[in-house]
Design a protein around this motif. Structure first.
Motif, PDB file in Angstrom:
ATOM      1  N   PHE A  66     -96.560 -21.034 -13.059  1.00  0.00           N
ATOM      2  CA  PHE A  66     -95.226 -21.595 -13.244  1.00  0.00           C
ATOM      3  C   PHE A  66     -94.432 -21.488 -11.947  1.00  0.00           C
ATOM      4  O   PHE A  66     -93.860 -22.467 -11.470  1.00  0.00           O
ATOM      5  N   GLU A  67     -94.412 -20.299 -11.381  1.00  0.00           N
ATOM      6  CA  GLU A  67     -93.635 -20.078 -10.164  1.00  0.00           C
ATOM      7  C   GLU A  67     -94.147 -20.878  -8.979  1.00  0.00           C
ATOM      8  O   GLU A  67     -93.355 -21.392  -8.182  1.00  0.00           O
ATOM      9  N   SER A  68     -95.452 -21.037  -8.868  1.00  0.00           N
ATOM     10  CA  SER A  68     -95.992 -21.767  -7.720  1.00  0.00           C
ATOM     11  C   SER A  68     -95.741 -23.266  -7.819  1.00  0.00           C
ATOM     12  O   SER A  68     -95.714 -23.955  -6.806  1.00  0.00           O
ATOM     13  N   SER A  69     -95.525 -23.791  -9.029  1.00  0.00           N
ATOM     14  CA  SER A  69     -95.275 -25.231  -9.158  1.00  0.00           C
ATOM     15  C   SER A  69     -93.821 -25.575  -9.472  1.00  0.00           C
ATOM     16  O   SER A  69     -93.483 -26.747  -9.607  1.00  0.00           O
ATOM     17  N   PHE A  70     -92.956 -24.568  -9.556  1.00  0.00           N
ATOM     18  CA  PHE A  70     -91.537 -24.813  -9.826  1.00  0.00           C
ATOM     19  C   PHE A  70     -90.887 -25.436  -8.601  1.00  0.00           C
ATOM     20  O   PHE A  70     -90.994 -24.917  -7.490  1.00  0.00           O
ATOM     21  N   ASP A  71     -90.194 -26.570  -8.788  1.00  0.00           N
ATOM     22  CA  ASP A  71     -89.592 -27.247  -7.643  1.00  0.00           C
ATOM     23  C   ASP A  71     -88.207 -27.829  -7.946  1.00  0.00           C
ATOM     24  O   ASP A  71     -87.745 -28.731  -7.256  1.00  0.00           O
ATOM     25  N   LEU A  72     -87.543 -27.304  -8.950  1.00  0.00           N
ATOM     26  CA  LEU A  72     -86.200 -27.787  -9.287  1.00  0.00           C
ATOM     27  C   LEU A  72     -85.147 -26.982  -8.544  1.00  0.00           C
ATOM     28  O   LEU A  72     -85.383 -25.858  -8.120  1.00  0.00           O
ATOM     29  N   GLU A  73     -83.977 -27.560  -8.424  1.00  0.00           N
ATOM     30  CA  GLU A  73     -82.851 -26.855  -7.830  1.00  0.00           C
ATOM     31  C   GLU A  73     -82.281 -25.881  -8.868  1.00  0.00           C
ATOM     32  O   GLU A  73     -82.285 -26.175 -10.067  1.00  0.00           O
ATOM     33  N   GLY A  74     -81.797 -24.753  -8.419  1.00  0.00           N
ATOM     34  CA  GLY A  74     -81.282 -23.718  -9.299  1.00  0.00           C
ATOM     35  C   GLY A  74     -80.171 -24.160 -10.220  1.00  0.00           C
ATOM     36  O   GLY A  74     -80.060 -23.684 -11.349  1.00  0.00           O
ATOM     37  N   GLU A  75     -79.354 -25.103  -9.787  1.00  0.00           N
ATOM     38  CA  GLU A  75     -78.229 -25.532 -10.621  1.00  0.00           C
ATOM     39  C   GLU A  75     -78.624 -26.571 -11.674  1.00  0.00           C
ATOM     40  O   GLU A  75     -77.814 -26.974 -12.490  1.00  0.00           O
ATOM     41  N   GLN A  76     -79.881 -26.989 -11.689  1.00  0.00           N
ATOM     42  CA  GLN A  76     -80.336 -27.977 -12.670  1.00  0.00           C
ATOM     43  C   GLN A  76     -80.719 -27.351 -14.006  1.00  0.00           C
ATOM     44  O   GLN A  76     -80.714 -28.018 -15.031  1.00  0.00           O
ATOM     45  N   VAL A  77     -81.075 -26.083 -13.994  1.00  0.00           N
ATOM     46  CA  VAL A  77     -81.556 -25.410 -15.196  1.00  0.00           C
ATOM     47  C   VAL A  77     -81.287 -23.912 -15.055  1.00  0.00           C
ATOM     48  O   VAL A  77     -81.307 -23.376 -13.953  1.00  0.00           O
ATOM     49  N   ASP A  78     -81.002 -23.270 -16.170  1.00  0.00           N
ATOM     50  CA  ASP A  78     -80.900 -21.809 -16.185  1.00  0.00           C
ATOM     51  C   ASP A  78     -82.214 -21.270 -16.709  1.00  0.00           C
ATOM     52  O   ASP A  78     -82.645 -21.622 -17.814  1.00  0.00           O
ATOM     53  N   LEU A  79     -82.872 -20.429 -15.914  1.00  0.00           N
ATOM     54  CA  LEU A  79     -84.167 -19.858 -16.278  1.00  0.00           C
ATOM     55  C   LEU A  79     -84.008 -18.383 -16.630  1.00  0.00           C
ATOM     56  O   LEU A  79     -83.564 -17.594 -15.803  1.00  0.00           O
ATOM     57  N   TYR A  80     -84.377 -18.057 -17.845  1.00  0.00           N
ATOM     58  CA  TYR A  80     -84.321 -16.672 -18.303  1.00  0.00           C
ATOM     59  C   TYR A  80     -85.719 -16.107 -18.387  1.00  0.00           C
ATOM     60  O   TYR A  80     -86.651 -16.772 -18.819  1.00  0.00           O
ATOM     61  N   TYR A  81     -85.831 -14.850 -17.986  1.00  0.00           N
ATOM     62  CA  TYR A  81     -87.099 -14.131 -17.969  1.00  0.00           C
ATOM     63  C   TYR A  81     -86.991 -12.955 -18.934  1.00  0.00           C
ATOM     64  O   TYR A  81     -86.072 -12.140 -18.824  1.00  0.00           O
ATOM     65  N   LEU A  82     -87.916 -12.891 -19.904  1.00  0.00           N
ATOM     66  CA  LEU A  82     -87.925 -11.792 -20.862  1.00  0.00           C
ATOM     67  C   LEU A  82     -89.170 -10.942 -20.670  1.00  0.00           C
ATOM     68  O   LEU A  82     -90.294 -11.447 -20.805  1.00  0.00           O
ATOM     69  N   ASP A  83     -88.987  -9.676 -20.366  1.00  0.00           N
ATOM     70  CA  ASP A  83     -90.072  -8.700 -20.278  1.00  0.00           C
ATOM     71  C   ASP A  83     -90.352  -8.218 -21.696  1.00  0.00           C
ATOM     72  O   ASP A  83     -89.596  -7.441 -22.269  1.00  0.00           O
ATOM     73  N   LEU A  84     -91.438  -8.719 -22.274  1.00  0.00           N
ATOM     74  CA  LEU A  84     -91.742  -8.428 -23.671  1.00  0.00           C
ATOM     75  C   LEU A  84     -92.008  -6.952 -23.948  1.00  0.00           C
ATOM     76  O   LEU A  84     -91.684  -6.468 -25.032  1.00  0.00           O
ATOM     77  N   LEU A  85     -92.577  -6.255 -23.011  1.00  0.00           N
ATOM     78  CA  LEU A  85     -92.884  -4.851 -23.250  1.00  0.00           C
ATOM     79  C   LEU A  85     -91.626  -4.006 -23.397  1.00  0.00           C
ATOM     80  O   LEU A  85     -91.597  -3.040 -24.156  1.00  0.00           O
TER      81      LEU A  85
END
Length: 133
Positions: A66-85
């Motif tokens: 996901f990170e290696s192919s992400f190419d959007l500008e930061g203001e186009q989407v809010d990305l949340y990361y959840l550490d499941l553990l």
């Protein structure tokens, strides 16, 4: 020695991975209260949640892809990361709030207060976001 690098990585690949992570505008999801904000903010801008198990090799691979192919500008989407553990309770709240079954890893896209896309494992890709920005 080459096979060990390909299996376990080396310091240069770890450095590159860390550089990629710095480019992704992740917001840490660490409270169920944030889910109301995500739903409300999705009325103005696409919101996405990446649920990641930090001990799972498949989850790590999905995150890295996901990170290696992400190419959007930061203001186009809010990305949340959840550490499941560390936040299993929040994952359960996400399932209830956005009407998706729990999977790990999982990528959920929210637009106008509703889940418009969810995927897991190798089907996780940032390109789906183009449909919702």
């Amino acid at each position: 020695m080459g096979i060990f690098k390909s299996l376990f990585g080396d310091s240069s690949s770890n450095k590159k991975e860390n550089e990629n992570q710095k480019l992704i505008p992740w917001k840490e999801l660490k409270s169920s209260d944030q889910l109301k904000t995500i739903r409300e903010d999705s009325k103005n801008r696409t919101q996405a949640i990446f649920k990641h198990s930090t001990r799972c090799g498949i989850s790590k691979m999905a995150l890295r892809n996901f990170e290696s192919s992400f190419d959007l500008e930061g203001e186009q989407v809010d990305l949340y990361y959840l550490d499941l553990l560390n936040h299993k309770d929040i994952s359960q709240d996400i399932a209830a709030e956005f009407q998706v079954f729990h999977e790990s890893p999982q990528f959920i896209v929210i637009r106008n207060g509703e889940t418009v896309h969810h995927s897991s494992h190798s089907a996780i890709t940032p390109q789906v976001l183009y449909q919702y920005i």
